[in-house]
Design an enzyme around this catalytic site. Structure first.
Site, short mmCIF file in Angstrom:
data_model
loop_
_atom_site.label_atom_id
_atom_site.label_comp_id
_atom_site.label_asym_id
_atom_site.label_seq_id
_atom_site.Cartn_x
_atom_site.Cartn_y
_atom_site.Cartn_z
N ARG A 1 56.89 45.33 3.45
CA ARG A 1 58.25 44.84 3.19
C ARG A 1 58.15 43.39 2.70
O ARG A 1 57.68 42.52 3.42
CB ARG A 1 59.10 44.92 4.47
CG ARG A 1 60.46 44.33 4.27
CD ARG A 1 61.43 44.49 5.44
NE ARG A 1 62.60 43.73 5.05
CZ ARG A 1 63.08 42.66 5.68
NH1 ARG A 1 62.56 42.27 6.82
NH2 ARG A 1 64.10 42.00 5.19
N HIS B 1 66.45 37.58 0.22
CA HIS B 1 66.04 37.02 1.52
C HIS B 1 66.29 35.50 1.45
O HIS B 1 65.35 34.71 1.49
CB HIS B 1 64.58 37.37 1.83
CG HIS B 1 64.20 37.24 3.28
ND1 HIS B 1 63.69 38.30 4.02
CD2 HIS B 1 64.23 36.19 4.13
CE1 HIS B 1 63.42 37.88 5.26
NE2 HIS B 1 63.73 36.61 5.35
N GLU C 1 69.49 39.90 6.71
CA GLU C 1 70.21 39.12 7.73
C GLU C 1 71.36 38.28 7.16
O GLU C 1 71.32 37.05 7.22
CB GLU C 1 69.23 38.20 8.47
CG GLU C 1 68.09 38.95 9.13
CD GLU C 1 67.23 38.04 10.02
OE1 GLU C 1 67.44 36.82 10.00
OE2 GLU C 1 66.35 38.56 10.71
N ASN D 1 66.42 43.90 12.31
CA ASN D 1 65.44 42.89 12.71
C ASN D 1 65.80 42.46 14.12
O ASN D 1 66.95 42.07 14.37
CB ASN D 1 65.52 41.64 11.83
CG ASN D 1 65.06 41.91 10.40
OD1 ASN D 1 64.57 42.98 10.09
ND2 ASN D 1 65.26 40.92 9.54
N TYR E 1 64.25 40.43 17.81
CA TYR E 1 63.16 39.66 18.42
C TYR E 1 63.32 39.42 19.91
O TYR E 1 62.35 39.31 20.62
CB TYR E 1 63.06 38.28 17.73
CG TYR E 1 62.52 38.31 16.32
CD1 TYR E 1 63.36 38.60 15.24
CD2 TYR E 1 61.19 38.03 16.05
CE1 TYR E 1 62.88 38.61 13.95
CE2 TYR E 1 60.70 38.03 14.76
CZ TYR E 1 61.55 38.33 13.71
OH TYR E 1 61.06 38.34 12.43
N GLU F 1 61.88 44.05 11.18
CA GLU F 1 61.17 42.85 11.66
C GLU F 1 61.14 42.84 13.17
O GLU F 1 62.15 43.15 13.81
CB GLU F 1 61.84 41.54 11.22
CG GLU F 1 61.65 41.13 9.80
CD GLU F 1 62.31 39.79 9.47
OE1 GLU F 1 62.42 38.93 10.37
OE2 GLU F 1 62.72 39.63 8.32
C1 GBH Z 1 63.92 36.34 10.82
O1 GBH Z 1 65.13 35.85 11.35
C2 GBH Z 1 63.85 36.06 9.33
O2 GBH Z 1 64.26 37.19 8.58
C3 GBH Z 1 62.49 35.64 8.89
O3 GBH Z 1 62.55 35.14 7.58
C4 GBH Z 1 61.93 34.63 9.87
O4 GBH Z 1 60.72 34.07 9.44
C5 GBH Z 1 61.74 35.35 11.18
O5 GBH Z 1 62.95 35.86 11.63
C6 GBH Z 1 61.18 34.49 12.31
O6 GBH Z 1 62.09 33.50 12.67
O7 GBH Z 1 67.15 28.04 16.55
O8 GBH Z 1 68.61 28.77 18.31
O9 GBH Z 1 69.52 28.22 16.12
C7 GBH Z 1 65.27 36.12 12.72
C8 GBH Z 1 66.60 35.70 13.26
C9 GBH Z 1 68.02 33.89 13.48
C10 GBH Z 1 65.96 33.83 14.60
C11 GBH Z 1 68.18 32.39 13.66
C12 GBH Z 1 66.12 32.34 14.81
C13 GBH Z 1 67.69 30.55 15.07
C14 GBH Z 1 68.19 30.40 16.44
N1 GBH Z 1 66.64 34.26 13.41
N2 GBH Z 1 67.52 31.99 14.87
S1 GBH Z 1 68.38 28.73 16.87
#
Ligand code: GBH
Length: 481
Positions: free
Chosen positions: A84, A129, A174, A316, A318, A385
């Site tokens: 991807r 993206h 996203e 996605n 996490y 993701e």
């Molecule tokens: C993904 O976003 C992205 O698609 C990717 O490009 C990125 O590299 C990957 O995650 C890893 O981060 O700092 O408390 O404001 C994941 C969703 C949303 C996670 C924004 C981090 C920031 C939270 N992201 N979030 S904060």
């Protein structure tokens, strides 16, 4: 909160697909090479160096623009079924419009896609993206409804150029992040602070732009290209802090704002934004003295046009947050988080990572998958993701454990709960430019030496582990047959 000790010894289904992911701005580099135009991340890193740790940029990144055959070698070594990655819009259309087509950019993707196919790796391609061509920001970016049309033309161009070989398309990665961070909080490119209005207008255009691209694919390309298309949404799991009715309502409301905002119009049989968003934002807007709701309205035709524009559901995910009910935030400055009005926290006992927001909570993913399965009518789901950040060391047992535990939860969701998940994508193939964290936070299965002009790549312990998982479809040394 239960925590897992042993990874599952069950096997993934025979046809289950494994992949890895990256995004153009995070890996390609070559930011001004061979006719590429400037995008909002080029602009943001160059003009707001204070907004990115160490003033880092994606100017060179992993240098994949020049080293894509190295990327293919790594993908082959891991044995992934698919890769991807995203297209850089301004590498193909330097102005964002089709008045200029950059042949060198087109050739780059054609060569890369051919190399993937020749090595048995299916391309999963994201059109957007986060790297909007700068000229489109000059006319306001995503809050400008004109971008619906402009994106549709770009999407048609991409389907025409690459659709013979690309059978899996994703329109947006996203959109919640694009809109919240880019046009609400102003913490990411293009750095617009217009909270409470900008993010909603942004999402409104993106929902329509996504649907346009879907219908264009469906009508003009699917009959001959026979691929599939969807949109990638991100959400964590939101766990009620207690089983009180208030906390349960607050957690559900969080899911509706954080995920339903983009998911409900597309995935829910009723279409449109979630009712709780429509009601709350209308109510707060009125109390704030606005002449109408800050949440834009879809017409009945638009609801119908957007509803069902997916061939499978891409997610996605996490991490997890706990949610506590709280009094509604006072009426004052409008903002997304005031519209939600909940109190969230992460349990201090959860293991952390190099990213403050990313805690290791594998059971949360299982709950999220079940919620999606029930809320959106048992769709086919691909996890597009999931991954873990550290400082980039080669020996990385924390990342290995993250994968072992999240994949165990995923297996339980599939085998015990009957959720229809057909693919899993590790973020990321290699260490890369982690947006406003620059190069201080690493997600790769491969390490990249950013001090070396060759951007030497070395597999990590977690990469070896994932390679074995893909080969055996099993998380431990031997699985039950
Ligand atoms: C993904 O976003 C992205 O698609 C990717 O490009 C990125 O590299 C990957 O995650 C890893 O981060 O700092 O408390 O404001 C994941 C969703 C949303 C996670 C924004 C981090 C920031 C939270 N992201 N979030 S904060």
């Amino acid at each position: 909160s239960e925590s897992l000790s042993e990874p599952s010894n069950k096997k993934f289904p025979e046809n289950f697909q494994f992949g890895v992911a990256t995004a153009a701005y995070q890996v390609e580099g070559g930011w001004s090479d061979d006719g590429k135009g400037v995008n909002i991340w080029d602009q943001f890193t160059h003009t707001h160096p204070d907004s990115v740790i160490n003033g880092d940029t994606g100017d060179i990144a992993c240098d994949s623009y020049h080293r894509y055959m190295g990327d293919v070698e790594m993908l082959k070594n891991l044995g992934v079924n698919y890769y991807r990655f995203s297209l850089s819009w301004s590498r193909i259309l330097p102005t964002g419009y089709t008045n200029q087509i950059n042949e060198a950019g087109v050739e780059y993707y054609q060569n890369f896609i051919s190399a993937l196919k020749e090595n048995g790796i299916e391309p999963f391609v994201t059109l957007y993206h986060w790297d909007l061509p700068q000229p489109l920001q000059e006319i306001g970016g995503w809050p400008n409804p004109l971008l619906e049309d402009i994106f549709a033309v770009y999407a048609r161009t991409a389907f025409t150029l690459f659709g013979e070989k690309v059978k899996n398309w994703m329109t947006f990665n996203e959109p919640k992040q694009t809109c919240l961070a880019g046009y609400g909080l102003g913490s990411a490119a293009p750095g617009i602070s217009a909270s409470g209005i900008g993010e909603y207008e942004c999402m409104h255009t993106i929902m329509k732009a996504h649907a346009r691209a879907y219908h264009i694919y469906d009508e003009e390309f699917r009959p001959t290209q026979s691929g599939r298309i969807s949109i990638v949404l991100d959400t964590g799991w939101y766990e009620p802090a207690s089983d009180s009715e208030e906390d349960m309502e607050a957690a559900e409301r969080s899911l509706q704002f954080e995920h339903g905002w983009c998911a409900h119009p597309i995935y829910h049989p009723d279409g449109n934004y979630p009712q709780v968003m429509i009601d709350r934002i209308a109510d707060r807007s009125q109390k704030e003295g606005f002449s109408k709701s800050r949440l834009p309205e879809f017409s009945a035709e638009e609801i119908e046009y957007i509803r069902g524009t997916f061939d499978f559901l891409c997610i996605n995910t996490y991490t997890t947050s706990m949610v506590k009910w709280t009094n509604d935030y006072e009426i004052g400055t409008p903002g997304f988080y005031a519209d939600v009005s909940v109190s969230t926290y992460q349990d201090p006992s959860w293991n952390g990572s190099a990213s403050s927001w990313l805690k290791v909570v594998p059971w949360g993913m299982r709950k999220l998958l079940n919620w999606i399965d029930q809320t959106y009518n048992h769709p086919e789901i691909v996890i597009t993701e999931n991954g873990y950040s550290d400082d980039g060391r080669l020996d990385d047992p924390n990342r290995l454990n993250y994968y072992a535990e999240y994949l165990t939860s995923l297996l339980e969701a599939i085998l015990e709960d009957g959720v229809n998940v057909s693919g899993y994508t590790a973020w990321s193939l290699m260490d890369n430019f982690e947006w406003t964290s620059g190069y201080t936070v690493k997600f790769g299965l491969y390490q990249v030496d950013f001090d070396n002009p060759n951007r030497t790549r070395t597999i990590k312990g977690s990469g070896e582990y994932y390679k074995n998982v893909i080969a055996s479809k099993c998380l431990v040394d031997t699985c039950e047959e």
